[in-house]
Design an enzyme around this catalytic site. Structure first.
Site, PDB file in Angstrom:
ATOM      1  N   GLY A  74       0.811  -1.216   0.000  1.00  0.00           N
ATOM      2  CA  GLY A  74       0.000   0.000   0.000  1.00  0.00           C
ATOM      3  C   GLY A  74       0.837   1.255   0.000  1.00  0.00           C
ATOM      4  O   GLY A  74       1.978   1.271  -0.488  1.00  0.00           O
TER       5      GLY A  74
ATOM      6  N   THR B  91      -4.532  -0.904   9.112  1.00  0.00           N
ATOM      7  CA  THR B  91      -5.005  -1.036  10.501  1.00  0.00           C
ATOM      8  C   THR B  91      -6.083   0.025  10.744  1.00  0.00           C
ATOM      9  O   THR B  91      -5.874   0.959  11.511  1.00  0.00           O
ATOM     10  CB  THR B  91      -3.844  -0.823  11.508  1.00  0.00           C
TER      11      THR B  91
ATOM     12  N   SER C  59       3.323  -1.069  10.110  1.00  0.00           N
ATOM     13  CA  SER C  59       2.022  -0.400  10.211  1.00  0.00           C
ATOM     14  C   SER C  59       1.953   0.331  11.539  1.00  0.00           C
ATOM     15  O   SER C  59       2.612  -0.044  12.504  1.00  0.00           O
ATOM     16  CB  SER C  59       0.881  -1.417  10.192  1.00  0.00           C
TER      17      SER C  59
ATOM     18  N   GLU D 196       2.449  11.363   2.919  1.00  0.00           N
ATOM     19  CA  GLU D 196       2.119  11.173   1.510  1.00  0.00           C
ATOM     20  C   GLU D 196       2.380  12.467   0.736  1.00  0.00           C
ATOM     21  O   GLU D 196       2.174  13.561   1.259  1.00  0.00           O
ATOM     22  CB  GLU D 196       0.668  10.723   1.374  1.00  0.00           C
TER      23      GLU D 196
ATOM     24  N   LEU E 230       2.421   6.947  17.741  1.00  0.00           N
ATOM     25  CA  LEU E 230       1.101   7.499  18.063  1.00  0.00           C
ATOM     26  C   LEU E 230       1.239   8.926  18.574  1.00  0.00           C
ATOM     27  O   LEU E 230       0.492   9.825  18.183  1.00  0.00           O
ATOM     28  CB  LEU E 230       0.400   6.663  19.148  1.00  0.00           C
TER      29      LEU E 230
ATOM     30  N   ALA F  39       3.700  11.106  18.092  1.00  0.00           N
ATOM     31  CA  ALA F  39       4.150  12.059  17.061  1.00  0.00           C
ATOM     32  C   ALA F  39       2.956  12.493  16.221  1.00  0.00           C
ATOM     33  O   ALA F  39       2.759  13.689  15.970  1.00  0.00           O
ATOM     34  CB  ALA F  39       5.227  11.414  16.186  1.00  0.00           C
TER      35      ALA F  39
ATOM     36  N   CYS G 293      -3.816   8.346   8.860  1.00  0.00           N
ATOM     37  CA  CYS G 293      -3.160   8.171  10.165  1.00  0.00           C
ATOM     38  C   CYS G 293      -3.707   9.022  11.310  1.00  0.00           C
ATOM     39  O   CYS G 293      -3.994   8.498  12.388  1.00  0.00           O
ATOM     40  CB  CYS G 293      -1.675   8.457  10.038  1.00  0.00           C
ATOM     41  N   PHE G 294      -3.819  10.333  11.098  1.00  0.00           N
ATOM     42  CA  PHE G 294      -4.031  11.221  12.241  1.00  0.00           C
ATOM     43  C   PHE G 294      -5.249  10.851  13.091  1.00  0.00           C
ATOM     44  O   PHE G 294      -5.153  10.645  14.289  1.00  0.00           O
ATOM     45  CB  PHE G 294      -4.140  12.674  11.775  1.00  0.00           C
TER      46      PHE G 294
ATOM     47  N   LYS H 168      -4.782  15.923   0.673  1.00  0.00           N
ATOM     48  CA  LYS H 168      -3.757  16.964   0.577  1.00  0.00           C
ATOM     49  C   LYS H 168      -3.215  16.921  -0.847  1.00  0.00           C
ATOM     50  O   LYS H 168      -3.544  15.993  -1.603  1.00  0.00           O
ATOM     51  CB  LYS H 168      -2.650  16.747   1.607  1.00  0.00           C
TER      52      LYS H 168
HETATM   53  C1  UDX Z   1       1.108  11.949   8.517  1.00  0.00           C
HETATM   54  C2  UDX Z   1       2.426  12.259   9.241  1.00  0.00           C
HETATM   55  O1  UDX Z   1       2.926  13.536   8.806  1.00  0.00           O
HETATM   56  C3  UDX Z   1       3.450  11.162   8.972  1.00  0.00           C
HETATM   57  O2  UDX Z   1       4.619  11.407   9.720  1.00  0.00           O
HETATM   58  C4  UDX Z   1       2.843   9.825   9.370  1.00  0.00           C
HETATM   59  O3  UDX Z   1       3.741   8.771   9.114  1.00  0.00           O
HETATM   60  C5  UDX Z   1       1.547   9.582   8.628  1.00  0.00           C
HETATM   61  O4  UDX Z   1       0.639  10.665   8.873  1.00  0.00           O
HETATM   62  P1  UDX Z   1       0.182  12.272   6.057  1.00  0.00           P
HETATM   63  O5  UDX Z   1      -1.142  12.001   6.670  1.00  0.00           O
HETATM   64  O6  UDX Z   1       0.566  11.525   4.836  1.00  0.00           O
HETATM   65  O7  UDX Z   1       1.352  12.017   7.121  1.00  0.00           O
HETATM   66  O8  UDX Z   1       0.271  13.827   5.657  1.00  0.00           O
HETATM   67  P2  UDX Z   1       0.545  15.196   6.461  1.00  0.00           P
HETATM   68  O9  UDX Z   1       1.419  16.030   5.631  1.00  0.00           O
HETATM   69  O10 UDX Z   1       0.977  14.969   7.842  1.00  0.00           O
HETATM   70  O11 UDX Z   1      -0.893  15.897   6.446  1.00  0.00           O
HETATM   71  C6  UDX Z   1      -1.997  15.367   7.151  1.00  0.00           C
HETATM   72  C7  UDX Z   1      -3.178  16.282   7.038  1.00  0.00           C
HETATM   73  O12 UDX Z   1      -2.958  17.513   7.735  1.00  0.00           O
HETATM   74  C8  UDX Z   1      -3.531  16.698   5.600  1.00  0.00           C
HETATM   75  O13 UDX Z   1      -4.919  16.652   5.428  1.00  0.00           O
HETATM   76  C9  UDX Z   1      -2.996  18.106   5.481  1.00  0.00           C
HETATM   77  O14 UDX Z   1      -3.671  18.886   4.524  1.00  0.00           O
HETATM   78  C10 UDX Z   1      -3.229  18.623   6.899  1.00  0.00           C
HETATM   79  N1  UDX Z   1      -2.327  19.727   7.248  1.00  0.00           N
HETATM   80  C11 UDX Z   1      -0.985  19.530   7.354  1.00  0.00           C
HETATM   81  C12 UDX Z   1      -2.865  20.999   7.500  1.00  0.00           C
HETATM   82  O15 UDX Z   1      -4.082  21.198   7.415  1.00  0.00           O
HETATM   83  N2  UDX Z   1      -2.009  21.997   7.856  1.00  0.00           N
HETATM   84  C13 UDX Z   1      -0.678  21.831   7.975  1.00  0.00           C
HETATM   85  O16 UDX Z   1       0.023  22.805   8.310  1.00  0.00           O
HETATM   86  C14 UDX Z   1      -0.140  20.553   7.714  1.00  0.00           C
HETATM   87  P1  ADP Z   2      -1.108   1.836   4.318  1.00  0.00           P
HETATM   88  O1  ADP Z   2      -1.439   3.291   4.056  1.00  0.00           O
HETATM   89  O2  ADP Z   2      -0.922   1.537   5.791  1.00  0.00           O
HETATM   90  O3  ADP Z   2       0.009   1.325   3.474  1.00  0.00           O
HETATM   91  P2  ADP Z   2      -2.987   0.526   2.521  1.00  0.00           P
HETATM   92  O4  ADP Z   2      -4.433   0.216   2.718  1.00  0.00           O
HETATM   93  O5  ADP Z   2      -2.576   1.475   1.443  1.00  0.00           O
HETATM   94  O6  ADP Z   2      -2.443   0.999   3.949  1.00  0.00           O
HETATM   95  O7  ADP Z   2      -2.203  -0.841   2.243  1.00  0.00           O
HETATM   96  C1  ADP Z   2      -2.315  -1.991   3.009  1.00  0.00           C
HETATM   97  C2  ADP Z   2      -2.227  -3.207   2.054  1.00  0.00           C
HETATM   98  O8  ADP Z   2      -2.126  -4.392   2.838  1.00  0.00           O
HETATM   99  C3  ADP Z   2      -3.445  -3.379   1.142  1.00  0.00           C
HETATM  100  O9  ADP Z   2      -3.042  -3.364  -0.206  1.00  0.00           O
HETATM  101  C4  ADP Z   2      -4.022  -4.766   1.564  1.00  0.00           C
HETATM  102  O10 ADP Z   2      -4.553  -5.503   0.470  1.00  0.00           O
HETATM  103  C5  ADP Z   2      -2.789  -5.450   2.141  1.00  0.00           C
HETATM  104  N1  ADP Z   2      -3.086  -6.552   3.068  1.00  0.00           N
HETATM  105  C6  ADP Z   2      -3.945  -6.548   4.115  1.00  0.00           C
HETATM  106  N2  ADP Z   2      -3.922  -7.727   4.757  1.00  0.00           N
HETATM  107  C7  ADP Z   2      -3.025  -8.516   4.113  1.00  0.00           C
HETATM  108  C8  ADP Z   2      -2.548  -9.859   4.300  1.00  0.00           C
HETATM  109  N3  ADP Z   2      -2.978 -10.614   5.320  1.00  0.00           N
HETATM  110  N4  ADP Z   2      -1.640 -10.337   3.436  1.00  0.00           N
HETATM  111  C9  ADP Z   2      -1.183  -9.562   2.421  1.00  0.00           C
HETATM  112  N5  ADP Z   2      -1.587  -8.298   2.190  1.00  0.00           N
HETATM  113  C10 ADP Z   2      -2.492  -7.767   3.022  1.00  0.00           C
END
Ligand code: UDX
Ligand code: ADP
Length: 467
Positions: A15, A96, A135, A176, A228, A230, A283-284, A346
């Site tokens: 993923g 997860t 994860s 991302e 968690l 962070a 994540c958040f 984003k």
């Molecule tokens: C986040 C954490 O940054 C990363 O460390 C963790 O591993 C996964 O979660 P991500 O969710 O991919 O990463 O993007 P991030 O850049 O953190 O932005 C999260 C959200 O907050 C987005 O919707 C973004 O638009 C928003 N955001 C971010 C704001 O609204 N303002 C900001 O100043 C920064």
């Molecule tokens: P993340 O952002 O955490 O990478 P995603 O949903 O993008 O989450 O990716 C998780 C991937 O894990 C999915 O492509 C899903 O099909 C795969 N997956 C879930 N369970 C299993 C499993 N038991 N064996 C192999 N792949 C799995």
């Protein structure tokens, strides 16, 4: 210290985390063979597609790395048994999500996929295997993985002597849209574990491109909790600045000026202070809800309430935006055309998980608006799925537009929800000619400059800008 030399890696889950992380490891460690497996065969086929535009995720720079490594020492496959059995090190990088039913529903993480992966590892692994949780997992999941590995082997007495495991936690901090840069130049790499040889083996992989002073080794639980914490701190910053954005609108201050003023204090810092429509992403919200659940579980209700407020504020911010649209359009959007610019959570990603655009769009659809949605990377199938997950009282009318101009055709308002590069510096004089007057721009990402709409006849509302 002696260490285990890792030659073959398997990653379960192809993923947003597994795909880019393994691509960078393969790129930086040409001597290691990396196999990424997934139960989703379509996803694996997309990772193997000759046309790099069809990779399952969009991430700047990823296509170049894939073209260098795929077929050399990076392979995507659905053959779980072979890929696990040959690996010295296995990363678990599966989804997860927050539980939707049962105990802890809406807060706790659903570990079904992690558990299934651990069982697959226990079944197919050979000899000594280092299992790395990648994860984001609730604190003490490593213990659960250990238990599953131990018990499954015990059940299969035949192989008991040939299988041993070390479990490490190595949380991912990539964001991302900047994943490749985050992986290539991380602020830090965090490794939690108890087995020094296993820790050393993973440290040695990272030493191929990360300096040793950036690699932090802790115990398992500290590592899991740090991830968690962070994310909770980062999300809290966004809720804090968003709360102040509403205050600015009410009082005549400007959130950009306030953010700059407070961000110059070194103790606060200037990152992550952009007010917007609220945080999205996988994540958040999930991680904070997890923290809330665990705080409650460990008898800390005040801690749980404190962090829960960060999520409540985030939802409030989204709701208040759609209410402002409604208010400015004379209290109703029924039958009105609204253009939505940006649907991903984003810029620079095609991911829409928890995107504020989904909730805001649903509220407007529920009010009877017709939405024309333009996003440079999100597919129509993705949008359909996101809307199908919501139950509507009224029939919803929306379409995907293929350009900004098409989205704005006959629009009473345009709502900017993602800060894609192409939304900056638009010719609003030209675009205004496509809209139905009186027309509004609602800018939640500080994309439009007030100067740009002078003499266009358009009304502009900017998040966090008081009048
Ligand atoms: C986040 C954490 O940054 C990363 O460390 C963790 O591993 C996964 O979660 P991500 O969710 O991919 O990463 O993007 P991030 O850049 O953190 O932005 C999260 C959200 O907050 C987005 O919707 C973004 O638009 C928003 N955001 C971010 C704001 O609204 N303002 C900001 O100043 C920064
Ligand atoms: P993340 O952002 O955490 O990478 P995603 O949903 O993008 O989450 O990716 C998780 C991937 O894990 C999915 O492509 C899903 O099909 C795969 N997956 C879930 N369970 C299993 C499993 N038991 N064996 C192999 N792949 C799995």
């Amino acid at each position: 210290m002696s260490s285990i030399k890792i030659r073959k890696i398997c990653c379960i889950g192809a993923g947003y985390v597994g795909g880019p992380t393994m691509s960078v490891i393969a790129d930086k460690c040409p001597d290691i063979e990396v196999r990424v497996v997934d139960i989703n065969k379509e996803r694996i086929a997309a990772w193997n597609d000759n046309d790099l535009n069809n990779l399952p995720i969009f991430e700047p720079g990823l296509d170049q790395i894939i073209s260098r490594t795929r077929g050399r020492n990076l392979f995507f496959s659905s053959d779980m048994e072979k890929s696990i059995s040959y690996a010295d090190m296995i990363f678990i990088s599966v989804n997860t999500p927050t539980k939707t039913k049962g105990l802890g529903a809406g807060k706790a993480s659903d570990l079904s996929w992690v558990e299934a992966s651990a069982r697959q590892v226990a079944q197919y692994a050979n000899g000594h295997t280092i299992v790395v949780e990648k994860s984001t997992l609730p604190v003490r999941t490593a213990q659960a993985i250990k238990e599953i590995l131990k018990t499954t082997i015990r059940e299969n007495q035949k192989n008991e002597t040939t299988k041993t495991f070390s479990v490490l936690s190595n949380p991912e901090f990539l964001a991302e849209g900047t994943a490749i840069n985050d992986l290539e130049k991380p602020d830090r790499v965090l490794i939690g574990g108890e087995d020094p040889q296993a820790i050393n083996a993973l440290v040695n992989i990272y030493l191929n491109w990360v300096s040793s002073d950036q690699i932090i080794c802790t115990n398992l639980w500290s590592s899991e909790l740090s991830k968690l914490a962070a994310n909770a701190f980062l999300a809290q910053r966004i809720s804090s600045i968003n709360s102040i954005s509403a205050f600015c609108e009410a009082t005549g201050a400007d959130i950009k000026e306030v953010a700059k003023a407070i961000g110059t204090d070194k103790r606060i810092g200037n990152q992550f202070l952009s007010a917007g429509p609220g945080f999205g992403g996988s994540c958040f919200k999930k991680d904070i809800l997890n923290l809330v659940y665990l705080s409650g579980y460990f008898g800390l209700p005040e801690v749980a309430n404190y962090w829960n407020q960060v999520v409540l504020l985030n939802t409030w911010q989204q709701d208040r935006i759609y209410k402002i649209v409604l208010e400015k359009l004379f209290g109703t959007v029924n039958g009105k055309n609204i253009a939505i610019l940006g649907f991903s959570f984003k810029a620079n990603t095609n991911d829409t998980r928890e995107s504020p655009a989904i909730r805001i769009s649903c509220e407007l659809l529920e009010e009877g608006a017709f939405l024309s949605i333009y996003d440079p990377k999100v597919s129509i199938e993705r949008m359909k799925e996101d809307f199908e997950n919501h139950s509507f009282d009224n029939p919803m009318i929306w379409k995907m537009a293929n350009s900004i101009q098409e989205a704005l055709q006959n629009a009473d308002a345009v709502l900017i929800l993602t800060a894609w590069d192409e939304f900056f510096g638009l010719d609003w004089n030209y675009l205004a000619s496509f809209m139905r007057k009186p027309a509004w721009i609602f800018d939640t990402r500080s994309v439009v400059n007030r100067e740009e709409i002078k003499n266009t006849g358009l009304n502009l509302w900017k998040l966090g800008e008081g009048t």
